[in-house]
Design a protein around this motif. Sequence first.
Motif, short mmCIF file in Angstrom:
data_model
loop_
_atom_site.label_atom_id
_atom_site.label_comp_id
_atom_site.label_asym_id
_atom_site.label_seq_id
_atom_site.Cartn_x
_atom_site.Cartn_y
_atom_site.Cartn_z
N ASN A 85 -23.65 -28.79 20.66
CA ASN A 85 -24.20 -28.46 22.16
C ASN A 85 -25.47 -29.30 22.38
O ASN A 85 -26.46 -29.26 21.67
N GLU B 180 -28.38 -17.76 28.52
CA GLU B 180 -27.58 -17.00 27.68
C GLU B 180 -26.56 -16.11 28.70
O GLU B 180 -25.51 -15.97 28.15
N GLU C 43 -24.10 -18.72 29.38
CA GLU C 43 -23.17 -18.79 28.28
C GLU C 43 -21.95 -17.62 27.96
O GLU C 43 -21.10 -17.68 27.66
N GLU D 267 -17.72 -17.58 28.62
CA GLU D 267 -17.19 -16.98 27.18
C GLU D 267 -16.29 -15.77 27.66
O GLU D 267 -15.33 -15.46 27.00
N TYR E 128 -22.28 -24.46 32.54
CA TYR E 128 -22.89 -24.66 31.25
C TYR E 128 -22.13 -24.46 30.21
O TYR E 128 -22.03 -25.34 29.18
N GLY E 129 -20.83 -23.94 30.30
CA GLY E 129 -19.97 -23.54 29.27
C GLY E 129 -18.87 -24.59 29.26
O GLY E 129 -18.55 -25.07 30.32
#
Length: 728
Positions: free
Chosen positions: A281, A602, A605, A609, A628-629
Amino acid sequence: MVNVPASRRSRVVLDVALLGLAALAAIFVIAFPASPARPLCVFAAAIFVPGGAVLTRLKVRDPAAFAGLAIALSLALETAISLALVWSRWFEPNILGLALLAISLPLIAIDLIRVKTDPSFHDTTEIPIAELVDGAPASPRLRWIAPALLVLAGIVVVWALSLAPIDLSHLDDYGLTKELPVSWYAALGCAALGAALVTMVPRHPNGWLIAAFVGVVALILYGTLPLLAEQPHYAWVYKHIGVTRLITDTGRIDPSIDIYNRWPGMFALSAMLGSLAGRTNPINYAAWAELFYAIANMLLIAAIVRSVTRDLRAAGGAALLFLVANWVGQGYYSPQALAFLLSLAALYIILRHLSSGLGRGGELVIKLVTKIVRRPQLPDFTPHDTPWPAGAAIAIVLALDAVVVMSHQLTPYVVIIELAALVVFGPVRYRWLILAAVALTVAYLLPNLGYVDSNFGLFTSFDPFNNARHSSLYDIEPLQGKTFNAQAGRVLTFALWLSAAIGALTLARKGVARRALPFAILATAPFVIIFGQNYGGEASLRIMLFSSPWCAALAAWAIASVRRPAARGALLGILAVGCAAAFVPAYFGAEEINTIPKGQIEASEYFYEHATSGSVLLLSGPNFPVRYGATYRHFAGPQSDFDPNLLRVNRFRYRELGARDIPDVISLIHQYSRTGYMVFSSSQLEYAKVFQLTPPGALNDLEAAIRRSPRFRIWYQNRDARIYELIT
């Protein structure tokens, strides 16, 4: 005892250091993969070893040139190998490492054996490393170096101590400018002034000391934020991180997703090196990209200026002025940063190894300058005594350009413009190089032409005044602090341009216009951009970026030509400190919106997910770390680089918001997907406040209405962000 020539000892030290760095990185990857030292060793080896191995076969006299070229050639070679692997869908970071070792180790080992055994050895690199490793008695002119280093150490200590009380969570519209303590400003001012003095005042300036002072200025400017924040600043950096994670996760690229997958050079490089270093990452290292690129760029700029001027003072001054005047913030974790570095390396080779006397166009310019200043211009320097073979130089330039072409959309065209200007008006006589650069660029553009034209437009406008405007997506009326910060950037840019103009005139009056012409050409060539593109409202910023090294070179060379040492030091000191003072609000003045809290990362993320595949994330406003993911490709949104956000739509801006707007919010979500989510975060609220996109509290009122609405439910929340799911 047998006396070993200094050049031979220097080469042995260089070869052993490169071999040791490669061996150390391999040991950590194979034997100690969980060691915290693995990333540092792998990145250091990747940055220096491949390019350094290539340079053992070529003549490089200047240490700054060797270091800068080693970095650029290493990154270019690794990018090319990484692209080959991801295009073949064979994502094997260890293969990259083995390929680099297979290329580097034989070259270094052969060079070391030749140095040790060949009595007729001739140093091909000719790097004066001996002044560091051969302990010669201190001469009177070098006695001031130890006190200068003590002063420099004190500056670093003061800067480090000044960081403790800084709080990034309570910034106003002046950003970090008002939060930085007096001691921080004192450290920056002393470092900039010290760099100017050690560059211009001594009769025999020491290049290593100049590098140390300028490096500390870079550390203060670009090391402050990585030490204060837990993660990279700029919301748009997280899109770049997402592309890298996508390649790391899937081992391939998908041109149907976005433009980044069509120009994937930097992302493939980062995915490969990050995996090899155990940092898959990029958030773990991306914050330091600006410091890294600043130092690498300064090395190459200093090398170019020294090659043209044969003046260490001009080289050090140019590096310093570029550092404190380049406020546009294009050195972050991005394709532009990599492409700019590689373009500087190509320019060094062109000006150092592929140049000769001026052609007809250049001589016409010199005749005009001679009439204006009424001063005859001196002839150019004699040809360089250690040029590379023309074939090798041309091959490396084209290889660097090919990597630039595959990594960034704009930079290849700037390279073409610069090269054409140097051929027509300057000292470059290989006219067919222009055709080769155009062929590389067009050949890569053609398969992507339809995508670019439909989503961005190949040409924005042929009106240079319209293209030169630095526009935003919004018709903004920012708060007073933002206006002040923008004005500081403009003042800094115009100060550099004015200094360059005065410097060019001064050099012409001293009779060296012929020698200074390449810098004047390169300083003005980027302005051609505005005759066809506004580059998403950033054309003016890119012009500043590409012209600033050469403006700095003209100003620094003119100052270096002043006879009195005290006057030289005072002029550069005043200019450097003044530029640094304007740099702070221009660069740090937006940190209340550019610093992204950890909670928002966070939240992003978690969304990528756990959210429903095919849904859309609607932003309540700009400035959230989207894409971002690694799974961002599975979610709906525009094909262009724009984000689906509420305040892009006119009817939601500049008015109160509430329950009556919920049907329109749902309708906007349904434009992209049947299922969707909406996010509210502190950075988005701050952005709307700073640029006055909504009345005070309007987004809070809308969020409260959505929280009460039966059509939405709270899906995720933390201290910095809340995500609401649309109930279908």
